[in-house]
Design a protein around this motif. Structure first.
Motif, PDB file in Angstrom:
ATOM      1  N   VAL A  42       0.860  -1.184   0.000  1.00 32.82           N
ATOM      2  CA  VAL A  42       0.000   0.000   0.000  1.00 32.82           C
ATOM      3  C   VAL A  42       0.896   1.233   0.000  1.00 32.82           C
ATOM      4  O   VAL A  42       1.733   1.402   0.908  1.00 32.82           O
ATOM      5  CB  VAL A  42      -0.927   0.004   1.237  1.00 32.82           C
ATOM      6  CG1 VAL A  42      -1.851   1.216   1.197  1.00 32.82           C
ATOM      7  CG2 VAL A  42      -1.736  -1.288   1.310  1.00 32.82           C
ATOM      8  N   LEU A  43       0.747   2.083  -1.031  1.00 30.17           N
ATOM      9  CA  LEU A  43       1.651   3.224  -1.170  1.00 30.17           C
ATOM     10  C   LEU A  43       1.347   4.311  -0.146  1.00 30.17           C
ATOM     11  O   LEU A  43       0.194   4.531   0.251  1.00 30.17           O
ATOM     12  CB  LEU A  43       1.571   3.799  -2.585  1.00 30.17           C
ATOM     13  CG  LEU A  43       2.109   2.897  -3.700  1.00 30.17           C
ATOM     14  CD1 LEU A  43       2.097   3.647  -5.037  1.00 30.17           C
ATOM     15  CD2 LEU A  43       3.510   2.384  -3.392  1.00 30.17           C
ATOM     16  N   ALA A  44       2.420   5.001   0.246  1.00 23.83           N
ATOM     17  CA  ALA A  44       2.319   6.111   1.198  1.00 23.83           C
ATOM     18  C   ALA A  44       2.374   7.431   0.435  1.00 23.83           C
ATOM     19  O   ALA A  44       2.721   7.479  -0.754  1.00 23.83           O
ATOM     20  CB  ALA A  44       3.495   6.017   2.178  1.00 23.83           C
ATOM     21  N   ARG A  70      -6.627  11.553 -10.340  1.00 19.42           N
ATOM     22  CA  ARG A  70      -5.406  12.178  -9.809  1.00 19.42           C
ATOM     23  C   ARG A  70      -5.077  11.569  -8.449  1.00 19.42           C
ATOM     24  O   ARG A  70      -5.955  11.032  -7.770  1.00 19.42           O
ATOM     25  CB  ARG A  70      -5.612  13.690  -9.609  1.00 19.42           C
ATOM     26  CG  ARG A  70      -5.698  14.487 -10.893  1.00 19.42           C
ATOM     27  CD  ARG A  70      -5.830  15.986 -10.627  1.00 19.42           C
ATOM     28  NE  ARG A  70      -7.080  16.337  -9.970  1.00 19.42           N
ATOM     29  CZ  ARG A  70      -7.172  16.885  -8.760  1.00 19.42           C
ATOM     30  NH1 ARG A  70      -6.087  17.129  -8.041  1.00 19.42           N
ATOM     31  NH2 ARG A  70      -8.354  17.182  -8.259  1.00 19.42           N
ATOM     32  N   TYR A  71      -3.796  11.726  -8.059  1.00 18.73           N
ATOM     33  CA  TYR A  71      -3.376  11.279  -6.721  1.00 18.73           C
ATOM     34  C   TYR A  71      -3.641  12.382  -5.700  1.00 18.73           C
ATOM     35  O   TYR A  71      -3.503  13.566  -6.001  1.00 18.73           O
ATOM     36  CB  TYR A  71      -1.875  10.936  -6.733  1.00 18.73           C
ATOM     37  CG  TYR A  71      -1.540   9.819  -7.699  1.00 18.73           C
ATOM     38  CD1 TYR A  71      -1.878   8.500  -7.397  1.00 18.73           C
ATOM     39  CD2 TYR A  71      -0.937  10.080  -8.920  1.00 18.73           C
ATOM     40  CE1 TYR A  71      -1.600   7.473  -8.282  1.00 18.73           C
ATOM     41  CE2 TYR A  71      -0.663   9.058  -9.816  1.00 18.73           C
ATOM     42  CZ  TYR A  71      -1.002   7.762  -9.489  1.00 18.73           C
ATOM     43  OH  TYR A  71      -0.734   6.738 -10.376  1.00 18.73           O
ATOM     44  N   HIS A  72      -3.984  11.968  -4.490  1.00 14.01           N
ATOM     45  CA  HIS A  72      -4.236  12.905  -3.387  1.00 14.01           C
ATOM     46  C   HIS A  72      -3.547  12.343  -2.152  1.00 14.01           C
ATOM     47  O   HIS A  72      -3.709  11.166  -1.829  1.00 14.01           O
ATOM     48  CB  HIS A  72      -5.744  13.031  -3.110  1.00 14.01           C
ATOM     49  CG  HIS A  72      -6.539  13.507  -4.287  1.00 14.01           C
ATOM     50  ND1 HIS A  72      -6.927  14.816  -4.451  1.00 14.01           N
ATOM     51  CD2 HIS A  72      -7.012  12.836  -5.371  1.00 14.01           C
ATOM     52  CE1 HIS A  72      -7.604  14.939  -5.588  1.00 14.01           C
ATOM     53  NE2 HIS A  72      -7.676  13.749  -6.167  1.00 14.01           N
ATOM     54  N   GLU A  73      -2.803  13.204  -1.458  1.00 15.59           N
ATOM     55  CA  GLU A  73      -2.127  12.759  -0.236  1.00 15.59           C
ATOM     56  C   GLU A  73      -3.038  12.972   0.973  1.00 15.59           C
ATOM     57  O   GLU A  73      -3.782  13.943   1.024  1.00 15.59           O
ATOM     58  CB  GLU A  73      -0.805  13.519  -0.065  1.00 15.59           C
ATOM     59  CG  GLU A  73       0.185  13.175  -1.178  1.00 15.59           C
ATOM     60  CD  GLU A  73       1.570  13.753  -0.935  1.00 15.59           C
ATOM     61  OE1 GLU A  73       1.728  14.555   0.015  1.00 15.59           O
ATOM     62  OE2 GLU A  73       2.483  13.386  -1.684  1.00 15.59           O
ATOM     63  N   LEU A  74      -2.936  12.062   1.929  1.00 11.73           N
ATOM     64  CA  LEU A  74      -3.719  12.140   3.167  1.00 11.73           C
ATOM     65  C   LEU A  74      -2.766  12.270   4.355  1.00 11.73           C
ATOM     66  O   LEU A  74      -1.758  11.557   4.422  1.00 11.73           O
ATOM     67  CB  LEU A  74      -4.530  10.851   3.383  1.00 11.73           C
ATOM     68  CG  LEU A  74      -5.723  10.567   2.486  1.00 11.73           C
ATOM     69  CD1 LEU A  74      -6.356   9.250   2.905  1.00 11.73           C
ATOM     70  CD2 LEU A  74      -6.735  11.692   2.587  1.00 11.73           C
ATOM     71  N   GLY A  75      -3.152  13.062   5.290  1.00 15.39           N
ATOM     72  CA  GLY A  75      -2.452  13.132   6.573  1.00 15.39           C
ATOM     73  C   GLY A  75      -1.002  13.408   6.457  1.00 15.39           C
ATOM     74  O   GLY A  75      -0.200  12.964   7.242  1.00 15.39           O
ATOM     75  N   ALA A 125       6.711   1.563   2.015  1.00 14.77           N
ATOM     76  CA  ALA A 125       5.259   1.401   1.847  1.00 14.77           C
ATOM     77  C   ALA A 125       4.579   1.634   3.194  1.00 14.77           C
ATOM     78  O   ALA A 125       5.199   1.517   4.261  1.00 14.77           O
ATOM     79  CB  ALA A 125       4.941   0.006   1.325  1.00 14.77           C
ATOM     80  N   LEU A 126       3.284   1.936   3.141  1.00 13.01           N
ATOM     81  CA  LEU A 126       2.519   2.160   4.375  1.00 13.01           C
ATOM     82  C   LEU A 126       2.328   0.834   5.110  1.00 13.01           C
ATOM     83  O   LEU A 126       2.504   0.735   6.327  1.00 13.01           O
ATOM     84  CB  LEU A 126       1.164   2.742   3.961  1.00 13.01           C
ATOM     85  CG  LEU A 126       0.363   3.594   4.892  1.00 13.01           C
ATOM     86  CD1 LEU A 126       1.200   4.726   5.465  1.00 13.01           C
ATOM     87  CD2 LEU A 126      -0.837   4.151   4.131  1.00 13.01           C
ATOM     88  N   VAL A 127       1.954  -0.187   4.350  1.00  8.48           N
ATOM     89  CA  VAL A 127       1.820  -1.538   4.886  1.00  8.48           C
ATOM     90  C   VAL A 127       1.970  -2.513   3.718  1.00  8.48           C
ATOM     91  O   VAL A 127       1.726  -2.133   2.566  1.00  8.48           O
ATOM     92  CB  VAL A 127       0.451  -1.705   5.624  1.00  8.48           C
ATOM     93  CG1 VAL A 127      -0.707  -1.694   4.662  1.00  8.48           C
ATOM     94  CG2 VAL A 127       0.428  -2.968   6.484  1.00  8.48           C
ATOM     95  N   ALA A 128       2.405  -3.721   4.021  1.00  8.76           N
ATOM     96  CA  ALA A 128       2.573  -4.728   2.976  1.00  8.76           C
ATOM     97  C   ALA A 128       1.923  -6.032   3.436  1.00  8.76           C
ATOM     98  O   ALA A 128       2.133  -6.461   4.579  1.00  8.76           O
ATOM     99  CB  ALA A 128       4.051  -4.944   2.683  1.00  8.76           C
TER     100      ALA A 128
END
Ligand SMILES: NC(=O)c1ccc[n+]([C@@H]2O[C@H](COP(=O)([O-])OP(=O)(O)OC[C@H]3O[C@@H](n4cnc5c(N)ncnc54)[C@H](O)[C@@H]3O)[C@@H](O)[C@H]2O)c1
Ligand SMILES: Cc1cc2c(cc1C)N(C[C@H](O)[C@H](O)[C@H](O)COP(=O)(O)O)c1[nH]c(=O)[nH]c(=O)c1N2
Length: 174
Positions: A87-89, A169-174, A127-130
């Motif tokens: 999961v991408l960060a 589009r990509y959007h960043e969170l937090g 990665a955020l989690v794998a």
């Protein structure tokens, strides 16, 4: 309204379905996490960007990955029978574009650092989690294979902040 259960998908009358562009426009409004799905094994190293990924069941721990049968990576996933959902960060958009285009496989993997868990599928540093998985079942629907993946291991490779794909589009969170 009642919903019929166990109706085969092929029983739906094609004439009642919306066309491809209307459907894609609708799906562009359904935001989703961005993942690099990777594999390795007898058929070699492969990986692609996927937003069609979701949790299915916690007992047994199972997630779903939808993979286009026309993708060049499809034979490798079928033959290897294992994969890792990375999961991408926030900040990893360039990797999403690289693994979502027509770039040669060696170039995709050269752009990041990787480790391995039990299955040997590549785990992305940052990665955020794998989720390390074995493919336990496959169902074909239209253009895609639905890969039902049992989760054998989970790692948190250090990423912070989420990455969503919404409205093309990509959007960043937090
Ligand atoms: N599920 C998928 O296979 C999927 C998802 C997202 C993007 N993509 C690929 O990336 C390209 C660019 O996507 P975009 O979001 O910028 O614009 P787009 O207009 O092509 O797609 C909009 C949305 O429709 C869905 N979609 C796109 N292609 C699909 C397919 N073949 N099967 C099922 N759903 C699909 C996705 O949710 C996507 O975000 C697409 O044309 C496609 O090649 C594929
Ligand atoms: C944001 C985003 C999201 C997705 C994709 C692309 C992008 C940019 N792609 C397409 C997939 O990544 C693409 O086909 C790969 O690059 C595989 O390409 P090859 O056919 O192997 O060259 C994609 N494909 C797929 O089968 N399932 C999916 O969920 C997605 N999701």
């Amino acid at each position: 309204m009642s919903v019929a259960h166990a109706v085969p998908l092929s029983a739906t009358t094609p004439a009642t379905l919306v066309d491809r562009d209307l459907f894609r426009g609708a799906m562009a409004r359904l935001g989703a996490a961005v993942n690099l799905v990777t594999t390795d094994g007898p058929a070699g190293l492969a990986g692609f960007t996927a937003t069609a990924v979701c949790s299915v069941s916690d007992s047994p721990a199972t997630l779903l990955v939808c993979l286009n049968r026309g993708a060049s990576v499809h034979p490798a996933f079928s033959a290897n029978g294992v994969l890792c959902v990375n999961v991408l960060a926030a900040g990893q958009q360039a990797l999403a574009n690289l693994f979502g285009g027509k770039t040669a496989m060696a170039e995709r993997f050269a752009a990041a650092n990787w480790t391995r868990l039990a299955t040997g599928a590549p785990v992305l540093d940052g990665a955020l989690v794998a989720c390390d998985c074995r493919i336990a079942g496959v169902q074909s629907v239209g253009s895609h294979d639905l890969l039902l993946c049992e989760v054998l291991g989970v790692a948190e490779p250090g990423g912070q902040g989420g990455l969503l794909y919404f409205d093309r589009r990509y959007h960043e969170l937090g």
